[in-house]
Design an enzyme around this catalytic site. Structure first.
Site, PDB file in Angstrom:
ATOM      1  N   HIS A  26       4.492  -4.318   5.299  1.00  0.00           N
ATOM      2  CA  HIS A  26       4.793  -5.717   4.969  1.00  0.00           C
ATOM      3  C   HIS A  26       3.475  -6.482   4.889  1.00  0.00           C
ATOM      4  O   HIS A  26       2.614  -6.316   5.758  1.00  0.00           O
ATOM      5  CB  HIS A  26       5.702  -6.330   6.039  1.00  0.00           C
ATOM      6  N   MET A  70      11.923  -2.966  -3.413  1.00  0.00           N
ATOM      7  CA  MET A  70      12.367  -4.348  -3.309  1.00  0.00           C
ATOM      8  C   MET A  70      13.884  -4.474  -3.218  1.00  0.00           C
ATOM      9  O   MET A  70      14.514  -5.202  -3.986  1.00  0.00           O
ATOM     10  CB  MET A  70      11.812  -5.156  -4.487  1.00  0.00           C
TER      11      MET A  70
END
Length: 195
Positions: free
Chosen positions: A113, A94
Site C-alpha cells: 500500500h 484494484m
C-alpha cells in the site's frame, strides 16, 4: 516448489520487481520458490505482457463478467488454486476482495500500500499525505485481512515529502521504494514458510 501467484490490474511494476528479484536472487535454488502465475481482472493490463515474456503463466478473469463480487472471487479462487500457491501477492490489484476470499488465503496473502499504514488506507494516499502536511510518506507491505489495509505490517519504507511535491512526484519516489521492499518481504515470507 513453493509457488507464488501475483494478481495485477495494470502495469505490474511491483510484479516485475518481484520476478526480477526471484531471478537475480535465485529463489528457485535458495528458497525453492518461483513466480508460477500472474492473473489479472483486466485483459489490457500491461503487466501480463511482461509476465508472458518471462515465461510465466497468465490468465484474465474480467470482474465485469460476473453477477456479483462473490461469484468473481469464487472463480478467481479456482484459477489461483490451479497453481497451488504458497503465497498470493497483490501487486496493484484494484479490487476489494470478499471476506471469504481473504479467509481462503489467510496467512499467505500479501499486499503493498502506498502509505505508511495505518495512515491513509484506501485511495489517493499521496495527495492526502500532502494535504495533511505530512513530512514523510512511504509504502507498507502488509498481510491482507478482511478490513481494508489493516493487516499486520511486514515492511515499510519512508520517503520525505518535499515542499514542491505533487501527488505524482511523491508517487514516483514512493514507487521506487515499493520495488525494493516488496521483493524483500516476499522472500522473507517464503523463508518463514520453510521453518
Amino acid at each position: 516448489m513453493k509457488n507464488i501467484v501475483i494478481l495485477i490490474s495494470g502495469s505490474g511494476s511491483n510484479m516485475a520487481a518481484i520476478v526480477r528479484a526471484a531471478e537475480q536472487g535465485r529463489w528457485a535454488d535458495r528458497l525453492n520458490a518461483r513466480v508460477a502465475a500472474v492473473l489479472s481482472n483486466r485483459s489490457d493490463a500491461q503487466g501480463l505482457v511482461f509476465a508472458q515474456e518471462n515465461g510465466i503463466a497468465t490468465a484474465v478473469l474480467n470482474h465485469k463478467s460476473f453477477a456479483s463480487r462473490e461469484d468473481f472471487d469464487a472463480a478467481l479462487i479456482a484459477e489461483i488454486d490451479r497453481h497451488a500457491p504458497a503465497l498470493l501477492v497483490l501487486a496493484g490489484f484494484m479490487r476489494i476482495l470478499t471476506p471469504g476470499f481473504v479467509a481462503h488465503y489467510a496467512g499467505r496473502l500479501l499486499n503493498i500500500h502506498p502509505s505508511l499504514l495505518p495512515a491513509f488506507p484506501g485511495l489517493n494516499t499521496h495527495q492526502r499525505a500532502i494535504d495533511a502536511g505530512c513530512r514523510f510518506a512511504g509504502a507498507t507491505v502488509h498481510q491482507v485481512t478482511a478490513e481494508l489495509d489493516h493487516g499486520a505490517i511486514l515492511a515499510q519504507a519512508v520517503v520525505p515529502v518535499l515542499a514542491d511535491d505533487t501527488a505524482e512526484t511523491l508517487a514516483e519516489r514512493v514507487l521506487t521504494q515499493e520495488h525494493l521492499i516488496y521483493p524483500r518481504a516476499v522472500a522473507e515470507c517464503l523463508q518463514s514458510l520453510s521453518l
